[in-house]
Design an enzyme around this catalytic site. Sequence first.
Site, mmCIF file in Angstrom:
data_model
loop_
_atom_site.group_PDB
_atom_site.id
_atom_site.type_symbol
_atom_site.label_atom_id
_atom_site.label_comp_id
_atom_site.label_asym_id
_atom_site.label_seq_id
_atom_site.Cartn_x
_atom_site.Cartn_y
_atom_site.Cartn_z
ATOM 1 N N LYS A 175 0.547 -1.015 -0.142
ATOM 2 C CA LYS A 175 -0.303 0.149 -0.193
ATOM 3 C C LYS A 175 0.945 1.368 0.148
ATOM 4 C CE LYS A 175 -3.993 1.585 2.660
ATOM 5 N NZ LYS A 175 -5.055 1.536 4.251
ATOM 6 N N SER A 228 -9.756 1.560 3.410
ATOM 7 C CA SER A 228 -8.279 2.709 2.478
ATOM 8 C C SER A 228 -7.564 2.011 2.025
ATOM 9 C CB SER A 228 -7.972 3.496 3.643
ATOM 10 O OG SER A 228 -6.593 3.224 4.735
ATOM 11 N N SER A 274 -9.603 -0.954 8.015
ATOM 12 C CA SER A 274 -9.045 -0.750 6.049
ATOM 13 C C SER A 274 -8.679 -1.507 5.308
ATOM 14 C CB SER A 274 -8.331 0.336 6.060
ATOM 15 O OG SER A 274 -8.928 1.578 6.336
#
Lengths: 60, 464
Positions: free
Chosen positions: B80, B150, B174
């Site tokens: 990420k 997210s 997330s």
Amino acid sequence: MNEMEMLFEALGIQLEKQRRSAVLAAFQPMAQEIAKLRSLDLTDVHPAVVFAPMPMSQQD
Amino acid sequence: MRENPITRPIAELSADLRLGKLTSPDLVENALDRIATLDRKLESFVCLAEDARDQAAVADREIAQGRWRGPLHGVPVAVKDNYLTADMPSHAGTDAPGVHFARQDSTVVAKLREAGAVIIGKTRMHEFAWGNVTPPSKNPWDLSRVPGGSSGGSGAAVAARLVPVAMGSDTGGSIRIPAALCGTVGLKPTFGRVSRAGIVPHSWSLDHAGPLSYTVADSVYALNAISGHDPKDPGSARTDVPDFTAALGQPITDLRVGICRNHMFDSNQPDVDAAIDAAIRFYRDAGARLVEFELPILAFGLGAIFAIELSSSTAYHSRNLASGAVTGFTEDVRTLVEMGRLVTGPDYLKAEQLRRVLIDDLAKVFADVDVILGPTCPLTAWPIGEWTVRVGAQDESVLAASWRLTYPWNLAGLPAISLPCGFDSAGLPIGLQLASRPFDEMTLIRAADAYERGHRWKEMHPKV
């Protein structure tokens, strides 16, 4: 400076007036949830965060 | 070479890499081809490593020389965009001018490299890990719908079989929310199990690092590689790290499965409830004992996480607030960062007291229960651009609904996993969530792996 301005300054909220309205409005539903916590009597409960005075490198 | 080897789970890839039936360069080339073809639609990657082929060549040489590092050796892995990397820029999902991050490997990235993984690229995220939408990424099951957030880029990339593992971060859900909405496995380890050093903070006491993957075993291989004490992370636990693969393929006849009847089942979409009911029957029929309980304290959990998350995020962004960089954030994130100052110190500490009560109440539950079972999300992936959805009998903000069932395990720091458990009537994935005692990932993995082996959900993936 009126009371609201003094409160904002004391809290370090540096927002222009039009941003203040938007932020306060967005905060309202969250404020209502946070307010629920105040009804709890947690006097004898230690917070989950605990201070540790030793530097990280010396902690067991 | 079988077609599209990158779509296979790590256990198969690793065996073939070790035997020389597959090379890491071929695997990386396949991943890059699929990313080039499919990611135009998904927009799950924000950056690709220029040296991915070189990394693969090094891995191949080492494997050929007998210097095998483990299951991830030679396997492409994504991270990420809030994980700092030495060879790629990091943006934490922001385009705001004046915000810069160091070019250095986070601890997790360094550990993945040590394990021989090829860090192939960085996945899109919702700005500064606020939000559950991850624009402009799309859900591979339906490109008109969100992948969640997210860690939405990681969810989309794994669901579309671009990479078998993509790292995420989880402050309120997330990792698990995009895993559920995209039909992948998503593992949030115990708080402190995996170092957050070098991951752009969102909320220091709520942030967790963990993988999204094709299978439970794939997440386990990643967890083995990335776990362990790190003095650079003050929240890092000094706890022994077992070989988590020992929990795979184990029976569950002695398992006590807890079902929290308040909060977790108050208001879910009917298809979600039906899928979870079927999962409960699976565990019962497999010999596990079902234990129903309630956690009344969860009625106050949302206020607690708001107080902690908002004040932490604002404290972290003090510099961006003072410099004015925050004016370059997206509107929703800017507002969230600015409002943290409205949370008072006493309210924040009350939230931390509430947290202590939740932890103690859960310890009592875990005297009679080994894992807690429930849905990951009360709803399936919603259309891009929609902010309200009907869940049960009421309209609800999609953001409020999507994290309702995941954030309690961030407040308590429990290990929790989401895995696919079916589809709704529109063909959208549904996630099953399991949580276990602190640092008892072994039981969590045992329970999740048994469910996965008893079903074929992991064999289903979208045609993008």
